[in-house]
Scaffold this motif. Sequence first.
Motif, PDB file in Angstrom:
ATOM      1  N   GLY A  67      -4.051  11.191  12.161  1.00 26.87           N
ATOM      2  CA  GLY A  67      -5.531  11.310  12.145  1.00 26.87           C
ATOM      3  C   GLY A  67      -6.283  11.554  10.745  1.00 26.87           C
ATOM      4  O   GLY A  67      -7.767  10.208  11.239  1.00 26.87           O
ATOM      5  N   TRP A  68      -5.916  10.041  10.280  1.00 24.69           N
ATOM      6  CA  TRP A  68      -6.457   9.534   9.039  1.00 24.69           C
ATOM      7  C   TRP A  68      -6.968   7.708   9.149  1.00 24.69           C
ATOM      8  O   TRP A  68      -7.577   7.268   8.238  1.00 24.69           O
ATOM      9  CB  TRP A  68      -5.903  10.322   7.846  1.00 24.69           C
ATOM     10  CG  TRP A  68      -6.176  11.184   7.152  1.00 24.69           C
ATOM     11  CD1 TRP A  68      -5.396  12.086   8.065  1.00 24.69           C
ATOM     12  CD2 TRP A  68      -7.212  11.685   6.287  1.00 24.69           C
ATOM     13  NE1 TRP A  68      -6.052  13.795   7.249  1.00 24.69           N
ATOM     14  CE2 TRP A  68      -6.777  13.296   6.489  1.00 24.69           C
ATOM     15  CE3 TRP A  68      -8.281  11.208   5.598  1.00 24.69           C
ATOM     16  CZ2 TRP A  68      -7.817  13.874   5.558  1.00 24.69           C
ATOM     17  CZ3 TRP A  68      -8.488  12.229   5.161  1.00 24.69           C
ATOM     18  CH2 TRP A  68      -8.393  13.388   4.926  1.00 24.69           C
ATOM     19  N   GLY A  69      -5.678   6.936  10.045  1.00 22.94           N
ATOM     20  CA  GLY A  69      -5.986   5.529   9.739  1.00 22.94           C
ATOM     21  C   GLY A  69      -5.142   4.922   8.638  1.00 22.94           C
ATOM     22  O   GLY A  69      -4.968   3.746   8.830  1.00 22.94           O
ATOM     23  N   TYR A  70      -4.806   6.135   7.815  1.00 23.33           N
ATOM     24  CA  TYR A  70      -3.614   5.444   6.750  1.00 23.33           C
ATOM     25  C   TYR A  70      -2.679   5.379   7.069  1.00 23.33           C
ATOM     26  O   TYR A  70      -1.792   5.789   7.850  1.00 23.33           O
ATOM     27  CB  TYR A  70      -4.393   6.368   4.819  1.00 23.33           C
ATOM     28  CG  TYR A  70      -5.585   6.938   5.066  1.00 23.33           C
ATOM     29  CD1 TYR A  70      -6.117   6.354   5.706  1.00 23.33           C
ATOM     30  CD2 TYR A  70      -5.399   7.978   4.124  1.00 23.33           C
ATOM     31  CE1 TYR A  70      -7.422   6.609   4.949  1.00 23.33           C
ATOM     32  CE2 TYR A  70      -6.501   8.869   3.657  1.00 23.33           C
ATOM     33  CZ  TYR A  70      -8.333   8.052   3.736  1.00 23.33           C
ATOM     34  OH  TYR A  70      -8.953   7.920   3.289  1.00 23.33           O
ATOM     35  N   THR A  71      -2.027   4.156   6.193  1.00 23.24           N
ATOM     36  CA  THR A  71      -0.239   3.293   5.915  1.00 23.24           C
ATOM     37  C   THR A  71       0.695   4.121   5.170  1.00 23.24           C
ATOM     38  O   THR A  71      -0.462   4.325   3.559  1.00 23.24           O
ATOM     39  CB  THR A  71      -0.534   3.278   6.484  1.00 23.24           C
ATOM     40  OG1 THR A  71      -1.072   2.161   7.938  1.00 23.24           O
ATOM     41  CG2 THR A  71       1.150   1.870   6.626  1.00 23.24           C
ATOM     42  N   TYR A  72       1.576   4.649   4.715  1.00 29.02           N
ATOM     43  CA  TYR A  72       2.247   4.753   3.327  1.00 29.02           C
ATOM     44  C   TYR A  72       3.455   3.669   3.707  1.00 29.02           C
ATOM     45  O   TYR A  72       3.661   3.917   5.149  1.00 29.02           O
ATOM     46  CB  TYR A  72       2.559   6.054   2.901  1.00 29.02           C
ATOM     47  CG  TYR A  72       3.185   6.919   4.194  1.00 29.02           C
ATOM     48  CD1 TYR A  72       4.472   6.796   4.097  1.00 29.02           C
ATOM     49  CD2 TYR A  72       2.654   8.006   5.043  1.00 29.02           C
ATOM     50  CE1 TYR A  72       5.318   7.990   4.901  1.00 29.02           C
ATOM     51  CE2 TYR A  72       3.094   8.853   5.612  1.00 29.02           C
ATOM     52  CZ  TYR A  72       4.573   9.060   5.641  1.00 29.02           C
ATOM     53  OH  TYR A  72       4.927   9.930   6.951  1.00 29.02           O
ATOM     54  N   TRP A  73       4.707   3.705   3.315  1.00 32.52           N
ATOM     55  CA  TRP A  73       5.683   3.578   3.064  1.00 32.52           C
ATOM     56  C   TRP A  73       6.870   3.866   2.826  1.00 32.52           C
ATOM     57  O   TRP A  73       6.741   4.742   1.713  1.00 32.52           O
ATOM     58  CB  TRP A  73       5.339   1.912   2.366  1.00 32.52           C
ATOM     59  CG  TRP A  73       4.290   1.023   3.170  1.00 32.52           C
ATOM     60  CD1 TRP A  73       3.269   0.750   2.066  1.00 32.52           C
ATOM     61  CD2 TRP A  73       3.797  -0.083   4.067  1.00 32.52           C
ATOM     62  NE1 TRP A  73       1.805  -0.151   3.571  1.00 32.52           N
ATOM     63  CE2 TRP A  73       3.070  -0.639   4.159  1.00 32.52           C
ATOM     64  CE3 TRP A  73       4.823   0.069   4.665  1.00 32.52           C
ATOM     65  CZ2 TRP A  73       2.425  -0.885   4.632  1.00 32.52           C
ATOM     66  CZ3 TRP A  73       4.790  -1.024   5.844  1.00 32.52           C
ATOM     67  CH2 TRP A  73       2.739  -2.074   5.861  1.00 32.52           C
ATOM     68  N   VAL A  74       7.597   3.440   3.451  1.00 33.17           N
ATOM     69  CA  VAL A  74       8.976   4.538   3.139  1.00 33.17           C
ATOM     70  C   VAL A  74      10.292   3.569   3.082  1.00 33.17           C
ATOM     71  O   VAL A  74      10.185   2.393   3.787  1.00 33.17           O
ATOM     72  CB  VAL A  74       9.363   5.101   4.281  1.00 33.17           C
ATOM     73  CG1 VAL A  74      10.714   5.865   3.646  1.00 33.17           C
ATOM     74  CG2 VAL A  74       8.342   5.905   4.012  1.00 33.17           C
ATOM     75  N   LEU A  75      10.803   3.238   1.666  1.00 32.19           N
ATOM     76  CA  LEU A  75      11.794   2.266   1.756  1.00 32.19           C
ATOM     77  C   LEU A  75      12.560   3.268   2.439  1.00 32.19           C
ATOM     78  O   LEU A  75      14.053   3.770   2.294  1.00 32.19           O
ATOM     79  CB  LEU A  75      12.218   2.183   0.459  1.00 32.19           C
ATOM     80  CG  LEU A  75      13.348   1.099   0.222  1.00 32.19           C
ATOM     81  CD1 LEU A  75      13.469  -0.263   0.596  1.00 32.19           C
ATOM     82  CD2 LEU A  75      14.081   1.259  -2.024  1.00 32.19           C
TER      83      LEU A  75
END
Length: 139
Positions: A67-75
């Motif tokens: 719903g935000w269009g944001y990306t986060y990253w997971v190692l």
Amino acid sequence: MPASTDLAKELKAFPAALPGHQRHVIELPALADESTRKLELIGGKAMTLDCNARGMDGGFEAQDVPGWGYTYWVLKSQGQVRSTMMMCPPGTEKPGFVQAEPLLLRYNSKLPVVVFVPQGMQLRWRVWQAGELQQAPVR
């Protein structure tokens, strides 16, 4: 760089925690031309090294904030270290850092860069700058 109140508002969209991971937040300063820069994420472990070449399993995986269009990253890594098996001379041990596959991202100071790294591992990062644009000769 976003003001601290703006940052707090932006961070509310991202998960506060993931099981077995630590959350890291990188705030990049605003630049006149951000298209000439890249952000490199480097995940890994600090450990004692010798003359053998080492690397770590895994790499970064993008996750979307619904719903935000944001990306986060997971190692994504089990922390398994692979190594050559050379006989090293005594006294070659030294502190070092073994890294998983790094990731280059577009430089964007408008949003925080949110990265989750497994417990016991570290996140390091650096900014790369592009050189002068050149024309390739036709041959």
